[in-house]
Design an enzyme around this catalytic site. Structure first.
Site, PDB file in Angstrom:
ATOM      1  N   CYS A 136      -2.377  -0.382   7.532  1.00 34.73           N
ATOM      2  CA  CYS A 136      -1.605   0.858   7.426  1.00 34.73           C
ATOM      3  C   CYS A 136      -1.746   1.712   8.679  1.00 34.73           C
ATOM      4  O   CYS A 136      -0.770   2.321   9.127  1.00 34.73           O
ATOM      5  CB  CYS A 136      -2.025   1.625   6.179  1.00 34.73           C
ATOM      6  SG  CYS A 136      -1.593   0.742   4.649  1.00 34.73           S
ATOM      7  N   HIS A 139       0.849  -1.189   0.000  1.00 30.81           N
ATOM      8  CA  HIS A 139       0.000   0.000   0.000  1.00 30.81           C
ATOM      9  C   HIS A 139       0.889   1.245   0.000  1.00 30.81           C
ATOM     10  O   HIS A 139       2.029   1.217   0.463  1.00 30.81           O
ATOM     11  CB  HIS A 139      -0.897   0.017   1.237  1.00 30.81           C
ATOM     12  CG  HIS A 139      -1.976  -1.002   1.218  1.00 30.81           C
ATOM     13  ND1 HIS A 139      -3.070  -0.924   2.047  1.00 30.81           N
ATOM     14  CD2 HIS A 139      -2.149  -2.131   0.475  1.00 30.81           C
ATOM     15  CE1 HIS A 139      -3.868  -1.956   1.825  1.00 30.81           C
ATOM     16  NE2 HIS A 139      -3.316  -2.706   0.875  1.00 30.81           N
ATOM     17  N   GLU A 156       0.919   3.856   1.846  1.00 30.92           N
ATOM     18  CA  GLU A 156       1.414   4.247   3.168  1.00 30.92           C
ATOM     19  C   GLU A 156       2.621   3.414   3.580  1.00 30.92           C
ATOM     20  O   GLU A 156       3.599   3.942   4.122  1.00 30.92           O
ATOM     21  CB  GLU A 156       0.327   4.070   4.240  1.00 30.92           C
ATOM     22  CG  GLU A 156      -0.915   4.877   4.001  1.00 30.92           C
ATOM     23  CD  GLU A 156      -2.016   4.107   3.291  1.00 30.92           C
ATOM     24  OE1 GLU A 156      -3.190   4.308   3.637  1.00 30.92           O
ATOM     25  OE2 GLU A 156      -1.702   3.303   2.388  1.00 30.92           O
ATOM     26  N   CYS A 210      -6.208   1.835   5.827  1.00 25.45           N
ATOM     27  CA  CYS A 210      -6.850   0.580   6.231  1.00 25.45           C
ATOM     28  C   CYS A 210      -6.278   0.170   7.600  1.00 25.45           C
ATOM     29  O   CYS A 210      -5.344   0.798   8.099  1.00 25.45           O
ATOM     30  CB  CYS A 210      -6.571  -0.498   5.183  1.00 25.45           C
ATOM     31  SG  CYS A 210      -4.845  -1.083   5.185  1.00 25.45           S
TER      32      CYS A 210
END
Length: 159
Positions: A92, A59, A61, A89
């Protein structure tokens, strides 16, 4: 000082995160981008690479946090802000807490998987040993537009 002046640095850095999201989109990835900032300097950048790397943890992040840790040669990102175009999410949000970021600034809310206010609020959970200041809605319209266009194009392509 006006509210607009106070938010200007957040807008400027969120625009950098939006450019990262555009890079993700151009690679066929869900358009989410992130930057980590310390002392008004970007120290880490990332965008979604889940499909490219075939890695569910890739992801924006996570990539930006890893890049910032490398730049700063530290696993602790005190005095840093993470700017991300979409609400993090749970994975993260947990990484944000573990990295000890001071601030999280995000654009669009994620009603289906958001863990910084929508479904959960992991960064500010007082049961954890670190809490993060959270600012939401910065450049949200642009972030939402990128996501909406991406998924509309996906639906058109699959029909």
């Amino acid at each position: 000082m006006t509210l607009s002046q106070l938010l200007e640095p957040d807008r400027r850095f969120m625009k950098s995160a939006l450019r990262q999201a555009e890079q993700a989109r151009d690679k066929g990835e869900v358009p989410v981008g992130a930057v980590v900032v310390r002392d008004q300097q970007i120290v880490g950048r990332g965008h979604n690479l889940v499909e490219s790397l075939r890695d569910p943890t890739a992801h924006a992040e996570m990539i930006a946090i890893t890049a910032a840790c490398e730049t700063l040669q530290s696993k602790v990102l005190k005095a840093c802000t993470l700017y991300v175009t979409l609400e993090p999410c749970p994975m993260c949000a947990g990484a944000i807490v573990l990295a000890r970021l001071d601030r999280l600034c995000y654009g669009a809310m994620d009603a289906k998987a958001g863990a910084a206010s929508s479904l959960y609020n992991i960064p500010q959970d007082e049961r954890l040993n670190h809490q993060v200041e959270v600012v939401s809605g910065v450049e949200a319209e642009q972030a939402e537009h990128l996501l909406r266009d991406f998924f509309q194009q996906l639906r058109r392509a699959s029909s």
